[in-house]
Design a protein around this motif. Structure first.
Motif, PDB file in Angstrom:
ATOM      1  N   THR A 107       0.846  -1.190   0.000  1.00 45.27           N
ATOM      2  CA  THR A 107       0.000   0.000   0.000  1.00 45.27           C
ATOM      3  C   THR A 107       0.880   1.238   0.000  1.00 45.27           C
ATOM      4  OG1 THR A 107      -0.111   0.095   2.426  1.00 45.27           O
ATOM      5  CG2 THR A 107      -1.800  -1.204   1.300  1.00 45.27           C
ATOM      6  N   GLY A 147       1.129   5.132   1.222  1.00 48.22           N
ATOM      7  CA  GLY A 147       0.536   5.947   2.275  1.00 48.22           C
ATOM      8  C   GLY A 147       1.109   7.343   2.301  1.00 48.22           C
ATOM      9  N   GLN A 191       0.859  10.327   7.292  1.00 48.64           N
ATOM     10  CA  GLN A 191       0.224   9.671   8.426  1.00 48.64           C
ATOM     11  C   GLN A 191       0.013   8.177   8.190  1.00 48.64           C
ATOM     12  OE1 GLN A 191      -0.912  12.878   7.408  1.00 48.64           O
ATOM     13  NE2 GLN A 191       0.419  13.558   9.081  1.00 48.64           N
ATOM     14  N   ARG A 239      -1.847   6.808   5.829  1.00 53.83           N
ATOM     15  CA  ARG A 239      -3.203   6.519   5.377  1.00 53.83           C
ATOM     16  C   ARG A 239      -3.229   6.375   3.860  1.00 53.83           C
ATOM     17  NH1 ARG A 239      -6.650   7.254   9.492  1.00 53.83           N
ATOM     18  NH2 ARG A 239      -8.482   7.319   8.153  1.00 53.83           N
ATOM     19  N   HIS A 246      -5.662   6.480   0.458  1.00 54.54           N
ATOM     20  CA  HIS A 246      -6.829   7.297   0.136  1.00 54.54           C
ATOM     21  C   HIS A 246      -7.785   6.640  -0.850  1.00 54.54           C
ATOM     22  CE1 HIS A 246      -4.537  11.232   1.394  1.00 54.54           C
ATOM     23  NE2 HIS A 246      -4.537  10.287   2.329  1.00 54.54           N
ATOM     24  N   THR A 290      -8.636  -1.249   6.778  1.00 52.95           N
ATOM     25  CA  THR A 290      -9.394  -0.325   7.624  1.00 52.95           C
ATOM     26  C   THR A 290      -8.464   0.445   8.539  1.00 52.95           C
ATOM     27  OG1 THR A 290     -11.340  -1.775   7.571  1.00 52.95           O
ATOM     28  CG2 THR A 290     -11.216  -0.162   9.362  1.00 52.95           C
ATOM     29  N   ASP A 291      -7.461  -0.233   9.104  1.00 59.45           N
ATOM     30  CA  ASP A 291      -6.516   0.427  10.001  1.00 59.45           C
ATOM     31  C   ASP A 291      -5.710   1.495   9.283  1.00 59.45           C
ATOM     32  OD1 ASP A 291      -3.544  -0.341  11.804  1.00 59.45           O
ATOM     33  OD2 ASP A 291      -5.310   0.659  12.592  1.00 59.45           O
ATOM     34  N   GLN A 292      -5.517   1.327   7.975  1.00 61.56           N
ATOM     35  CA  GLN A 292      -4.771   2.320   7.210  1.00 61.56           C
ATOM     36  C   GLN A 292      -5.679   3.362   6.571  1.00 61.56           C
ATOM     37  OE1 GLN A 292      -1.953   0.535   4.511  1.00 61.56           O
ATOM     38  NE2 GLN A 292      -0.811  -0.458   6.148  1.00 61.56           N
ATOM     39  N   GLY A 293      -6.954   3.365   6.945  1.00 59.48           N
ATOM     40  CA  GLY A 293      -7.844   4.446   6.544  1.00 59.48           C
ATOM     41  C   GLY A 293      -8.495   4.287   5.190  1.00 59.48           C
ATOM     42  N   LEU A 294      -8.552   3.087   4.630  1.00 59.67           N
ATOM     43  CA  LEU A 294      -9.167   2.891   3.318  1.00 59.67           C
ATOM     44  C   LEU A 294     -10.679   2.742   3.481  1.00 59.67           C
ATOM     45  CD1 LEU A 294      -8.810   2.383   0.260  1.00 59.67           C
ATOM     46  CD2 LEU A 294      -8.626  -0.046   0.788  1.00 59.67           C
ATOM     47  N   PRO A 305       1.450   8.769  15.392  1.00 62.45           N
ATOM     48  CA  PRO A 305       0.388   9.297  14.550  1.00 62.45           C
ATOM     49  C   PRO A 305       0.587  10.760  14.214  1.00 62.45           C
ATOM     50  CG  PRO A 305      -0.496   8.006  16.372  1.00 62.45           C
ATOM     51  CD  PRO A 305       0.962   8.170  16.616  1.00 62.45           C
TER      52      PRO A 305
END
Length: 692
Positions: A33, A35, A38, A40, A42, A162-166, A262
């Motif tokens: 992924t 990122g 942060q 995350r 997108h 989910t933990d990585q904000g997707l 974070p």
């Protein structure tokens, strides 16, 4: 030399084009992924997986297999990408294990295109997890590093995404597994078992172009996410065309253990032939170093991150103690403290860069004005000078405003973190010492004092060093150790230096389990007898302080013999062959009034202990005047360079190799009239009696 990483440790990357090689005992899905700062992601276009294996600068395997080779071109990464997370998952819907605890620990290696291994990591400690983030390549201030993560997810890829904000985490996870199950990415069985020690170090394959499935070239089209802004705003404020210096992280060679924060993630952890970022440079000895946490073979999964109170609109999030990544609260706090150190170093570097730019710009404009004789007199010259000074003041004020904003955020974080620190990290005036109990496990680090910079005199960052100590300590009792010159009495400085040494020794005794740390003292003339009373009366010393030439020779001979015995046992591969009753605890030798009372033989023995002792659990703490010791000639130079200098009074002698700041060190002072050291040593002595 290959860096064999442990969880949380990092290592710098000197090459842009790399391969990531993965070996597992069963077919697994490998992906990656992209990122932002942060961490995350997108959108689904930020994820490379068997169904969509190519992204700019990244190529993953198109199949589930027991061995994978991922191609990475860091120079081709979009500017907004700051992390590349390598993920592994067990496929669902096909026959095979459903949790990593039932298979061999995956092995992941980062190599150059020529097959040279740069860093490796064996992902251990997994049980019910079916997906894991194995490694992370991350960009910090223009340089790339690799960090061992090992974060597993029992909920599989859906929980990982989910933990990585997707937002589309479940849909993407289902699509990946469906592709594997339908054979779009065919499953390749595991290869025959390889001999012990062979961990997928195959010969390198030729680099592939995009048409052969290799990484996309520079400038290739692809998702370019928006550039996120730093929550601390540490970019150079108000200086067009003059960015802040982009130093490498001090954790590039530190033991670390800083998987990230974070707010602003430290690069660490560190950790490389581990050097503490606050230590002056010194020659390093050869041989590999085991950075694994003592006694942690089967660590529990990391606790869920704490949640911060909701922030008011337009206000930064409230800081939370322990919001960094780690497998225990102590490790999370350790990582957070080093993140604060990095944030303070970076924002101060940005401020100094902005001020330097403003100064040089004003000088240039004034030189241009004064170079014309016609503008040296009259109102035209005065107006030009006033305009240049106004621009200078505007730039400096903007830089100071950004610095003050960052310092306010760090101060708020410090106010939350400091009370939450465990005893090994806490100041002597922290209430946590009132509930002190002898620990059952060695902590990962120890506080040796505080650090601060001139621009933030009120903000103190704990100076934490990893345990066991990798360098001895030199407590400088000379007048040169007084920053403001307020201490001119050599007797007072010697007394303070010895009190500081006793405080350091007491803290070391306090944080080790009973019977696992032993202290010896050499005091040739008996000048430190009064200061050593807490150690002597509590009964924590292995023997009374050695005095006279005979006492010095006896202690040094015993400790050098111990080093020899352990080295021979380790080199011979027979660590269990040590004599019966051999004391296997860590040893600390405190030497007072050096070099008085030491002949050449004794000095050579001390040099031997300083060089060879730390690797086998023998450490030195010298209490002496550096300038006075220098008068004894070059014989003592190697001894001096091998030890880390600390002072009994504040002094700005510690420089980090990251941006070169001169950090002011403050020793860990015991509050006047406090009996905390005596109370702690009493408990340590009682625990030692029970241990025996």
């Amino acid at each position: 030399m290959t860096a064999e990483l442990v969880r949380g440790q990092n290592h710098p990357l000197s090459q842009a084009r790399l391969e990531i090689r993965i070996s597992a005992g069963t077919p697994i899905v490998a992906g990656a992924t992209l990122g932002d700062e942060q961490g995350r992601i997108h959108g689904v276009e930020w994820v490379a997986h068997p169904g969509a294996p190519t992204l700019p600068g990244l190529e993953v395997s198109r199949q589930a297999a027991a061995d994978h080779r991922l191609a990475v071109d860091l120079d081709a990464m979009p500017e907004a990408v700051h992390r590349v997370s390598v993920l592994l998952a067990l496929p669902t819907g096909v026959a095979g294990p459903t949790r990593f605890g039932a298979v061999a620990a995956p092995f992941v290696a980062v190599t150059g295109l020529d097959g040279t291994e740069v860093a490796s990591y064996t992902v251990t400690g997994l049980e019910a997890e079916s997906a894991v983030v194995a490694l992370e390549l991350y960009r910090r201030q223009g340089a790339w590093k690799v960090r061992a993560i090992g974060q597993g997810y029992a909920g599989g890829l859906a929980d990982l995404f989910t933990d990585q904000g997707l937002p589309q985490a479940h849909q993407l996870a289902g699509g990946i597994h469906e592709a594997v199950a339908q054979g779009i990415a065919r499953s390749v069985p595991a290869p025959p078992p390889r001999p012990d020690g062979d961990r997928s170090r195959q010969a390198a394959a030729p680099a592939l172009g995009p048409e052969q499935g290799g990484p996309a070239p520079h400038g290739a089209s692809g998702p370019v996410p928006p550039q996120p802004t730093s929550p601390y705003g540490t970019q150079t404020p108000g200086v067009p065309g003059q960015p802040a210096p982009q130093p490498n992280s001090p954790y590039g060679t530190q033991p670390p253990g800083v998987p990230g924060r974070p707010t602003q993630q430290p690069s660490n952890p560190s950790g490389t032939g581990a050097t503490d970022p606050t230590q002056p440079s010194a020659p390093t000895s050869g041989g590999s170093i085991d950075y694994s946490h003592p006694r942690r073979q089967n660590a529990a999964p990391p606790p869920p991150p704490p949640t911060a109170p909701p922030a008011q609109p337009g206000q930064p999030a409230q800081p939370v103690a322990g919001d960094a990544t780690g497998w225990s609260m102590d490790e999370r706090l350790y990582n957070q403290v080093w993140g604060m150190f990095e944030d303070l170093a970076r924002t101060t570097a940005a401020y100094r860069s902005a001020v330097d730019f403003a100064d040089s710009r004003m000088e240039k404009e004034l030189d241009q004005v004064l170079s014309d004789p016609r503008s040296r007199i009259g109102g035209q010259g005065d107006a030009a000078r006033e305009a240049a000074q106004a621009k200078h003041a505007q730039l400096v004020n903007q830089a100071r405003a950004a610095l003050d904003r960052d310092l306010a955020q760090l101060t708020a974080e410090s106010e939350v973190v400091e009370p939450a620190l465990p005893t090994a990290y806490a100041r002597w005036d922290n209430p946590v010492w009132h509930g002190y109990r002898v620990p059952m496990e060695i902590p990962m680090a120890l506080r040796l004092g505080d650090l601060h910079l001139p621009e933030s005199a009120d903000l103190r960052i704990p100076m934490l060093v990893r345990l066991p100590l990798e360098r001895g300590l030199w407590i400088d009792s000379g007048r040169g150790g007084s920053l403001d010159g307020s201490f001119t009495d050599s007797h007072d400085l010697r007394r303070l230096a010895m009190e500081t040494a006793v405080a350091h020794a007491a803290r070391l005794l306090a944080v080790y389990p009973a019977g696992e740390f032993t202290v010896h003292v050499i005091d040739p003339a008996g000048s430190g007898a009064q200061t050593l009373v807490p150690l002597v009366q509590s009964g924590v010393l292995a023997a009374p302080p050695a005095v006279g030439a005979a006492g010095v020779a006896e202690v040094l001979a015993r400790l050098t013999q111990r080093v020899d015995l352990v080295q021979m046992a380790l080199r011979g591969g027979a660590p269990d062959s040590l004599p019966p009753g051999f004391d296997t605890s860590e040893q600390l030798l405190i030497v007072n009034d050096f070099p008085h009372g030491f002949d050449d033989r004794a000095v050579n023995q001390l040099r031997y202990l300083a060089d060879e002792g730390p690797a086998v659990g023998v450490h030195l703490m010298m209490v002496a005047d550096r300038e006075e010791a220098a008068a004894y000639g070059p014989l003592l130079d190697p001894l001096w360079r091998s030890l880390m200098r600390l002072t009994p009074v504040p002094d700005d002698h510690l420089a980090d190799p990251w941006v070169g700041h001169a950090w002011t060190y403050e020793p860990p002072l015991v509050p006047p009239g406090s009996q905390v050291i005596q109370q702690v040593l009493t408990q340590v002595a009682a625990a030692r009696v029970k241990y025996r």
